[in-house]
Write an enzyme that holds these catalytic residues in place. Structure first.
Site, PDB file in Angstrom:
ATOM      1  N   LYS A   1       0.938  -0.806   0.760  1.00 58.60           N
ATOM      2  CA  LYS A   1      -0.123  -0.165  -0.028  1.00 58.60           C
ATOM      3  C   LYS A   1       0.954   1.227   0.031  1.00 58.60           C
ATOM      4  O   LYS A   1       0.244   2.071  -0.719  1.00 58.60           O
ATOM      5  CB  LYS A   1      -1.270   0.338   1.559  1.00 58.60           C
ATOM      6  CG  LYS A   1      -2.363  -1.464   0.933  1.00 58.60           C
ATOM      7  CD  LYS A   1      -2.365  -1.249   2.055  1.00 58.60           C
ATOM      8  CE  LYS A   1      -4.158  -2.260   1.605  1.00 58.60           C
ATOM      9  NZ  LYS A   1      -4.423  -2.379   3.120  1.00 58.60           N
TER      10      LYS A   1
ATOM     11  N   GLN B   1      -4.922  -1.514   9.760  1.00 54.60           N
ATOM     12  CA  GLN B   1      -4.959  -3.358   9.557  1.00 54.60           C
ATOM     13  C   GLN B   1      -5.160  -4.454   9.982  1.00 54.60           C
ATOM     14  O   GLN B   1      -4.657  -4.178  10.849  1.00 54.60           O
ATOM     15  CB  GLN B   1      -3.466  -3.346   8.447  1.00 54.60           C
ATOM     16  CG  GLN B   1      -2.626  -4.452   8.215  1.00 54.60           C
ATOM     17  CD  GLN B   1      -3.294  -4.955   6.186  1.00 54.60           C
ATOM     18  OE1 GLN B   1      -3.093  -3.261   5.674  1.00 54.60           O
ATOM     19  NE2 GLN B   1      -4.066  -5.187   6.127  1.00 54.60           N
TER      20      GLN B   1
ATOM     21  N   ASP C   1     -11.238   3.188   4.457  1.00 57.23           N
ATOM     22  CA  ASP C   1     -11.345   1.549   4.140  1.00 57.23           C
ATOM     23  C   ASP C   1     -13.547   1.012   4.055  1.00 57.23           C
ATOM     24  O   ASP C   1     -13.554   0.224   3.471  1.00 57.23           O
ATOM     25  CB  ASP C   1     -11.098   0.365   4.667  1.00 57.23           C
ATOM     26  CG  ASP C   1      -9.797  -0.017   5.634  1.00 57.23           C
ATOM     27  OD1 ASP C   1      -9.577  -0.158   3.858  1.00 57.23           O
ATOM     28  OD2 ASP C   1      -8.557  -0.518   5.853  1.00 57.23           O
TER      29      ASP C   1
END
Ligand code: NAD
Length: 283
Positions: A52, A96, A119
């Site tokens: 990422k 994460q 997200d």
């Protein structure tokens, strides 16, 4: 033989668009930044976070990495997120998953400011998605829709079967397909006679992590098959779909690797850009 859905190709086109827009914002004095938080030493998560970060660099998004030890408390993590919520250099915040078991995932996801929730997991964004309001949408389902659109695959009026009902893939996938006027059946581990449902589907999206769950006898000739699953078997990545045989029957099929995976990262970059635009009155 089916046409291969090339996730790398589509992701590169999304990244090129994002890069151009990030550059245009820079010209106006607006920089775009993403904070990525990783708690503990999960080897797979470390790779995801690295990927990422590299993707951010490639499109000119500043990335800020926070590597926290396994023993980090929930309070410490929430305090960091609150700090980043108030940091104007940071337009997007990603924590994460999975988190260590002593940390409450819901508390963490809810703590991220909805306008920085790249997200799309914050319940406020999930609620807005359900009511068709503008919000940051989860990256993987958004990436699947982008793949379908890129290849000109019509969604409206189609019978779609989504397999898997997780909060991050299956459920939002069903919502986004419904939003595009498909008739959606959401299948899961307790679904009875899934084969019958799949046989009737024009578009199948599988997100279970069960290798070879979707076999050729379950798929209608000419169906579109999108494989979200990622499982490592004997050191090799594989999806949920028996690719070799299903590809002989489907009209379009996405491979693993090289299908949905690259799209998830591309849509994360797109969400970060969207968050920056929203925060700067540019959207
Ligand atoms: P999850 O474990 O939270 O959910 C799995 C779902 O599959 C559950 O809803 C369960 O009911 C369903 N399921 C399990 N066995 C089934 C069966 N035999 N028949 C029907 N349904 C069944 O998983 P998740 O987080 O949604 O991820 C699913 C898969 O997608 C995993 O392999 C994950 O690695 C992958 N994934 C890929 C990407 C990507 O970018 N390509 C992103 C997220 C997740």
């Amino acid at each position: 033989m089916s046409k291969l859905i090339d996730g790398v190709l589509v992701a590169n086109s999304v990244k090129a668009e994002v890069k151009a827009e990030v550059e245009a914002l820079k010209q106006k004095g607006i920089s775009v930044g993403l904070a990525v938080i990783l708690v503990g030493n999960n080897a797979a998560s470390e790779i995801y976070v690295r990927n990422k970060q590299r993707a951010c660099e490639a499109v000119g998004i500043n990335s800020y990495k926070y590597l926290l030890s396994e023993s980090t408390t929930e309070e410490e993590l929430l305090a960091l997120i609150e700090k980043l919520n108030g940091d104007s250099k940071v337009n997007g915040i990603l924590c994460q998953l999975p988190l260590p078991s002593h940390i409450n995932k819901s508390a963490v996801v809810s703590c991220i400011d909805p306008i920085k929730d790249v997200d799309g997991f914050n319940p406020q964004n999930a609620g807005k998605m359900l009511s068709s309001a503008r919000c940051l949408l989860p990256c993987t389902p958004q990436g699947v829709i982008k793949l379908l659109d890129y290849y000109g695959i019509e969604i409206e009026g189609k019978n779609c079967a989504v397999i898997g009902r997780s909060d991050i893939v299956g459920k939002p996938m069903a919502v986004l397909l419904n939003e595009r006027n498909a008739t959606v059946t959401l299948c899961h581990s307790k679904t009875k006679d899934m084969k019958n449902i799949l046989k009737n589907a024009d578009i199948i999206v599988s997100a279970t992590g069960k290798p070879r769950l979707v076999t050729a006898d379950m798929v209608k000739a000419g169906a579109v098959v999108i494989d979200v699953g990622i499982t490592r078997e004997n050191g090799k990545l594989c999806g949920d779909v028996d690719f070799e045989n299903v590809s002989k029957k489907a009209s379009f099929i996405s491979p693993v690797p090289g299908g949905v995976g690259p799209m998830t990262i591309a849509m994360l970059l797109k969400n970060t850009l969207k968050a920056a635009k929203l925060q700067n009155g540019e959207a």
